[in-house]
Design a protein around this motif. Structure first.
Motif, PDB file in Angstrom:
ATOM      1  N   ALA A 191       5.721  11.940  -5.768  1.00  0.00           N
ATOM      2  CA  ALA A 191       5.324  12.177  -4.373  1.00  0.00           C
ATOM      3  C   ALA A 191       3.901  12.715  -4.369  1.00  0.00           C
ATOM      4  O   ALA A 191       3.529  13.523  -5.223  1.00  0.00           O
ATOM      5  N   GLY A 192       3.095  12.281  -3.402  1.00  0.00           N
ATOM      6  CA  GLY A 192       1.726  12.763  -3.326  1.00  0.00           C
ATOM      7  C   GLY A 192       1.172  12.617  -1.930  1.00  0.00           C
ATOM      8  O   GLY A 192       1.715  11.872  -1.101  1.00  0.00           O
ATOM      9  N   LEU A 193       0.075  13.330  -1.667  1.00  0.00           N
ATOM     10  CA  LEU A 193      -0.616  13.114  -0.402  1.00  0.00           C
ATOM     11  C   LEU A 193      -1.260  11.727  -0.405  1.00  0.00           C
ATOM     12  O   LEU A 193      -1.647  11.214  -1.460  1.00  0.00           O
ATOM     13  N   SER A 194      -1.372  11.147   0.750  1.00  0.00           N
ATOM     14  CA  SER A 194      -2.083   9.887   0.876  1.00  0.00           C
ATOM     15  C   SER A 194      -3.511  10.039   0.359  1.00  0.00           C
ATOM     16  O   SER A 194      -4.118  11.109   0.493  1.00  0.00           O
ATOM     17  N   THR A 195      -4.038   8.982  -0.228  1.00  0.00           N
ATOM     18  CA  THR A 195      -5.433   9.020  -0.661  1.00  0.00           C
ATOM     19  C   THR A 195      -6.392   8.838   0.503  1.00  0.00           C
ATOM     20  O   THR A 195      -7.603   8.965   0.334  1.00  0.00           O
ATOM     21  N   LYS A 196      -5.816   8.559   1.702  1.00  0.00           N
ATOM     22  CA  LYS A 196      -6.652   8.304   2.874  1.00  0.00           C
ATOM     23  C   LYS A 196      -6.520   9.365   3.951  1.00  0.00           C
ATOM     24  O   LYS A 196      -7.376   9.473   4.829  1.00  0.00           O
ATOM     25  N   ASP A 239       0.850  -1.205   0.000  1.00  0.00           N
ATOM     26  CA  ASP A 239       0.000   0.000   0.000  1.00  0.00           C
ATOM     27  C   ASP A 239       0.879   1.247   0.000  1.00  0.00           C
ATOM     28  O   ASP A 239       1.498   1.581   1.001  1.00  0.00           O
ATOM     29  N   ASN A 240       0.927   1.957  -1.142  1.00  0.00           N
ATOM     30  CA  ASN A 240       1.754   3.162  -1.234  1.00  0.00           C
ATOM     31  C   ASN A 240       1.339   4.239  -0.248  1.00  0.00           C
ATOM     32  O   ASN A 240       2.149   5.109   0.108  1.00  0.00           O
ATOM     33  N   ASP A 241       0.096   4.225   0.210  1.00  0.00           N
ATOM     34  CA  ASP A 241      -0.340   5.213   1.188  1.00  0.00           C
ATOM     35  C   ASP A 241       0.414   5.091   2.503  1.00  0.00           C
ATOM     36  O   ASP A 241       0.434   6.024   3.304  1.00  0.00           O
TER      37      ASP A 241
END
Length: 378
Positions: free
Chosen positions: A327-332, A242-244
């Protein structure tokens, strides 16, 4: 010293970024830890200690020094001065969540709400970890501390560590160095021996997070499993698939601001009062006492405000990424900066800077990062 072939720090940090250092040493006993650091300090070369790598963002350029990977483990059960309590002395490299599991299995209360927090036990006091109303300051008795200035190992009580909201005298903050350069060798906690039956959960924040009525009674095992489920739903339990979860947890701290500043924020922004220090007793010499003791006005408490709310209401939603970035914000969870696979440290830092700028432009507040930054600038 147990020197090993250097590994990329992307392999040893939960943000999965960082180059291969010049040198790496793997220590598995407290004696090896102490001996290694004394030798490095004596040589005057750059050094970096890594435990679980869960609160660290390391730059893309190789660290020009020695990385010490702490793998010491072990839990020693000790008597406590008060009946119904137990002390645990834990080696610095011991997994924090394994310690929580041990405590729950032994019926010891005080850290179950911090289930699922990644990293090692030695790192826990450095930033006074906490979750759902529990913080390590509530159970920490003392640490064994190896001080760089002297090379000595001493037992330091928790009261001398400057433990505050996600900070201590041992933490290197963005833009500053630690007030005390030292490394934790072991940690001693004191926990309540409540057993395996149901008991009343104190603390409104923990009850609220668990969805409990004030009179509800639950077991330690239920608390741990419920907290793990809540954290997993937010991508806050490590999972290679899980990348998050390829993150440092909450990248930005919930901001503590004055009550006056908090009133400038939208009323919908979640906030919690931070209790002020109690006003100390005043001693008035008898010759100056005239029968009236003026009562000083109690200071208005500071307020902790939700960084996640500020980020989302600055127009940066879950899953946001800058164009072309890995890079990104978590989807959760809007507080977690994540590596979507192959992100560089600079891409993660660029996203953090963008978030800071948007929140400052919208609300006049500069969010501060929680992780320690090495070779990275925001």
């Amino acid at each position: 010293m147990p020197e090993i072939e250097p590994r990329s720090l992307a392999e040893l940090t939960t943000l999965r970024a960082g180059a291969r250092p010049a040198r790496m040493i793997d220590v598995r006993t407290s004696d090896e830890l102490v001996e290694t650091l004394r030798e490095l300090w004596g040589a005057g070369e750059p050094w970096l200690v890594i435990g679980g790598g869960s609160n660290l963002l390391v730059g893309d350029e190789p660290f020009d020094g020695t990385v010490v990977v702490v793998r010491t483990t072990g839990i020693e059960r000790l008597p406590a001065p008060d009946a119904g309590r137990v002390r645990l002395r834990v080696q610095a490299g011991h997994s924090w969540d394994d310690l929580v599991e041990y405590a729950v299995a032994e019926g010891l209360s005080g850290i179950a709400a911090m289930s699922g927090i990644p990293g090692t036990t030695g790192a826990a006091p450095v930033q006074n970890i906490g979750a759902y109303g529990q913080e390590i300051v509530q159970t920490l008795v003392e640490v064994e501390l190896l001080d760089e200035s002297t090379g000595d190992v001493s037992v330091v009580p928790a009261s001398e560590l400057g433990l505050g909201f996600r900070t201590s005298v041992l933490k290197t903050h963005h833009g500053s160095v630690a007030a005390r350069s030292a490394v934790i060798v072991s940690v001693t906690l004191e926990l309540d021996d409540v057993g395996h039956g149901e008991f009343e959960v104190t603390g409104p924040q923990l009850r609220g997070a668990l969805g409990l009525d004030p009179e509800a009674r639950v077991t330690l095992r239920w608390i741990r499993e419920t907290v793990l489920a809540v954290r997993a739903s937010k991508g806050m339990v490590l999972d290679d698939a899980d990348n998050d979860t390829w993150s440092a947890g909450s990248f930005f701290q919930n901001a503590v601001v004055s009550a006056a500043f908090a009133r400038t924020l939208p009323a919908e922004c979640p906030r919690w009062p931070v209790a002020p220090d109690p006003v100390g007793d005043r001693v008035i010499p008898l010759e100056h006492y005239y029968g009236v003791d003026p009562v000083a006005a109690a200071p208005e408490p500071d307020v902790k405000v939700s960084a996640a709310w500020l980020i989302e209401h600055a127009g940066i939603g879950k899953g946001f990424a800058l164009p072309g970035s890995r890079a990104g914000l978590s989807t959760k969870h809007a507080l977690a900066l994540t590596n979507r696979g192959g992100a560089t440290a600079e891409q993660l830092a660029a996203l953090a800077r963008f978030i800071q700028q948007r929140v400052q432009a919208e609300f006049g507040l500069v969010l501060q990062p929680e992780p320690v930054l090495v070779g990275v600038e925001l």
